[in-house]
Scaffold this active site. Structure first.
Site, PDB file in Angstrom:
ATOM      1  N   LYS A   1      -3.053 -40.807  19.627  1.00 18.33           N
ATOM      2  CA  LYS A   1      -3.349 -39.791  20.662  1.00 18.33           C
ATOM      3  C   LYS A   1      -4.010 -40.436  21.871  1.00 18.33           C
ATOM      4  O   LYS A   1      -5.125 -40.093  22.267  1.00 18.33           O
ATOM      5  CB  LYS A   1      -4.207 -38.659  20.100  1.00 18.33           C
ATOM      6  CG  LYS A   1      -3.456 -37.830  19.077  1.00 18.33           C
ATOM      7  CD  LYS A   1      -4.083 -36.484  18.834  1.00 18.33           C
ATOM      8  CE  LYS A   1      -3.323 -35.756  17.751  1.00 18.33           C
ATOM      9  NZ  LYS A   1      -3.449 -36.374  16.425  1.00 18.33           N
TER      10      LYS A   1
ATOM     11  N   ILE B   1      -4.816 -49.765  30.318  1.00 19.42           N
ATOM     12  CA  ILE B   1      -5.467 -50.023  29.021  1.00 19.42           C
ATOM     13  C   ILE B   1      -4.582 -49.530  27.877  1.00 19.42           C
ATOM     14  O   ILE B   1      -4.436 -50.208  26.854  1.00 19.42           O
ATOM     15  CB  ILE B   1      -6.867 -49.366  28.978  1.00 19.42           C
ATOM     16  CG1 ILE B   1      -7.709 -49.827  30.169  1.00 19.42           C
ATOM     17  CG2 ILE B   1      -7.577 -49.660  27.661  1.00 19.42           C
ATOM     18  CD1 ILE B   1      -7.902 -51.341  30.286  1.00 19.42           C
TER      19      ILE B   1
ATOM     20  N   SER C   1      -2.889 -27.863  16.776  1.00 18.11           N
ATOM     21  CA  SER C   1      -2.844 -26.848  15.709  1.00 18.11           C
ATOM     22  C   SER C   1      -4.191 -26.169  15.443  1.00 18.11           C
ATOM     23  O   SER C   1      -4.238 -25.151  14.783  1.00 18.11           O
ATOM     24  CB  SER C   1      -2.326 -27.490  14.417  1.00 18.11           C
ATOM     25  OG  SER C   1      -3.137 -28.591  14.048  1.00 18.11           O
TER      26      SER C   1
HETATM   27  P1  BMP Z   1      -2.732 -32.229   7.382  1.00 15.33           P
HETATM   28  O1  BMP Z   1      -1.365 -31.699   6.931  1.00 15.33           O
HETATM   29  O2  BMP Z   1      -3.430 -33.011   6.346  1.00 15.33           O
HETATM   30  O3  BMP Z   1      -3.590 -31.150   8.010  1.00 15.33           O
HETATM   31  O4  BMP Z   1      -2.435 -33.323   8.504  1.00 15.33           O
HETATM   32  C1  BMP Z   1      -1.925 -33.013   9.735  1.00 15.33           C
HETATM   33  C2  BMP Z   1      -1.715 -34.272  10.534  1.00 15.33           C
HETATM   34  O5  BMP Z   1      -1.246 -33.919  11.829  1.00 15.33           O
HETATM   35  C3  BMP Z   1      -2.985 -35.102  10.763  1.00 15.33           C
HETATM   36  O6  BMP Z   1      -2.630 -36.467  10.765  1.00 15.33           O
HETATM   37  C4  BMP Z   1      -3.462 -34.685  12.142  1.00 15.33           C
HETATM   38  O7  BMP Z   1      -4.111 -35.727  12.838  1.00 15.33           O
HETATM   39  C5  BMP Z   1      -2.148 -34.354  12.845  1.00 15.33           C
HETATM   40  N1  BMP Z   1      -2.247 -33.335  13.890  1.00 15.33           N
HETATM   41  C6  BMP Z   1      -2.723 -32.078  13.631  1.00 15.33           C
HETATM   42  O8  BMP Z   1      -3.137 -31.748  12.526  1.00 15.33           O
HETATM   43  N2  BMP Z   1      -2.727 -31.162  14.655  1.00 15.33           N
HETATM   44  C7  BMP Z   1      -2.322 -31.464  15.913  1.00 15.33           C
HETATM   45  O9  BMP Z   1      -2.326 -30.593  16.766  1.00 15.33           O
HETATM   46  C8  BMP Z   1      -1.839 -32.750  16.161  1.00 15.33           C
HETATM   47  C9  BMP Z   1      -1.798 -33.685  15.140  1.00 15.33           C
HETATM   48  O10 BMP Z   1      -1.344 -34.896  15.369  1.00 15.33           O
END
Ligand code: BMP
Length: 227
Positions: A65, A72, A121
């Site tokens: 992200k 950089i 999310s």
């Molecule tokens: P999990 O199903 O364990 O909640 O993981 C979701 C993955 O998606 C994590 O790696 C998190 O960093 C990523 N993620 C997220 O949950 N919401 C976002 O909006 C963007 C993401 O990259």
């Protein structure tokens, strides 16, 4: 159509063993793997190389992200390109000039696909990020990004992106399982891939859990096509 997020918890003692078990059990069932900061912090770039070696035929996405100045971020891309990752994720809110313009050029030079976060999310995404979703969609087009991240937890955003952008961009949707969205929901609203992490990786039987999730995903998509 699942991308598995490999985010090892701090309780994991042998990272190599954890990666081997999960990848061996899942690589024929998932499209790819998403490797983010937890794996980088726990195992360094070596861990990214390990995933590449163990899953040579799966898509490998580095989810750092990025949200920095362009020069950089470009240095980071030079380092990352030595691990064999196929794609990287950056934030949209950093803007074009001296940020995404340079990052997209560097990704092109290194043959790495670029994915932009359009909306997230978690609920806090509504506080600032979501006010700019339509502008971020335009920015995605402007830099010719390969894909976007949009939340399975707010599928109307996925629908909006797909309607505006057509088929020329891949949509990746996290938020399934631990964050509450049902498998299949995001794809039903226009996503290409659903990102799932802990629901699978914390299971004592990742393969069995993944097969159950894939079955629910299939049923939800079927139902959605009929309606
Ligand atoms: P999990 O199903 O364990 O909640 O993981 C979701 C993955 O998606 C994590 O790696 C998190 O960093 C990523 N993620 C997220 O949950 N919401 C976002 O909006 C963007 C993401 O990259």
């Amino acid at each position: 159509m699942i991308i598995l997020a490999l985010d090892p918890g701090a309780y994991i003692e042998d990272l190599d063993e954890w990666l081997s078990k999960i990848i061996d059990e899942t690589k024929d069932l998932v499209v790819g793997y998403k490797v983010g900061l937890p794996l980088l912090i726990a195992g360094g770039l070596e861990a990214y190389r390990t995933v590449r070696e163990k899953a040579p035929n799966n898509l490998l996405i580095a989810d750092l992200k990025f949200a920095d100045v362009g020069d950089i971020m470009s240095i980071s891309i030079d380092h990352l390109s030595k691990t064999g990752v196929d794609a990287v994720i950056a934030h949209s809110f950093i803007g074009y000039k001296d940020a995404l313009d340079k990052l997209s050029m560097k990704c092109f030079e290194r043959n790495i696909k670029l994915i932009l976060v359009i909306s997230m999310s978690h609920r806090g995404s509504e506080e600032y990020i979501d006010r700019h979703v339509n502008e971020f969609i335009e920015l995605t087009d402007k830099i010719g990004a390969w894909g976007v991240v949009a939340p399975a937890t707010r599928p109307e955003i996925i629908k909006n992106i797909r309607e505006r952008i057509g088929d020329r961009i891949k949509i990746f949707s996290p938020g399934i399982g631990f964050q509450g969205a049902e498998p299949g929901t995001a794809i039903c609203h226009g996503a290409d891939y659903e990102i799932i992490g802990r629901a699978v990786t914390t299971s004592s039987n990742p393969r069995e859990r993944l097969l159950e999730i894939l079955e629910v995903q299939r049923e939800v998509i079927e139902r959605c096509k009929r309606s």
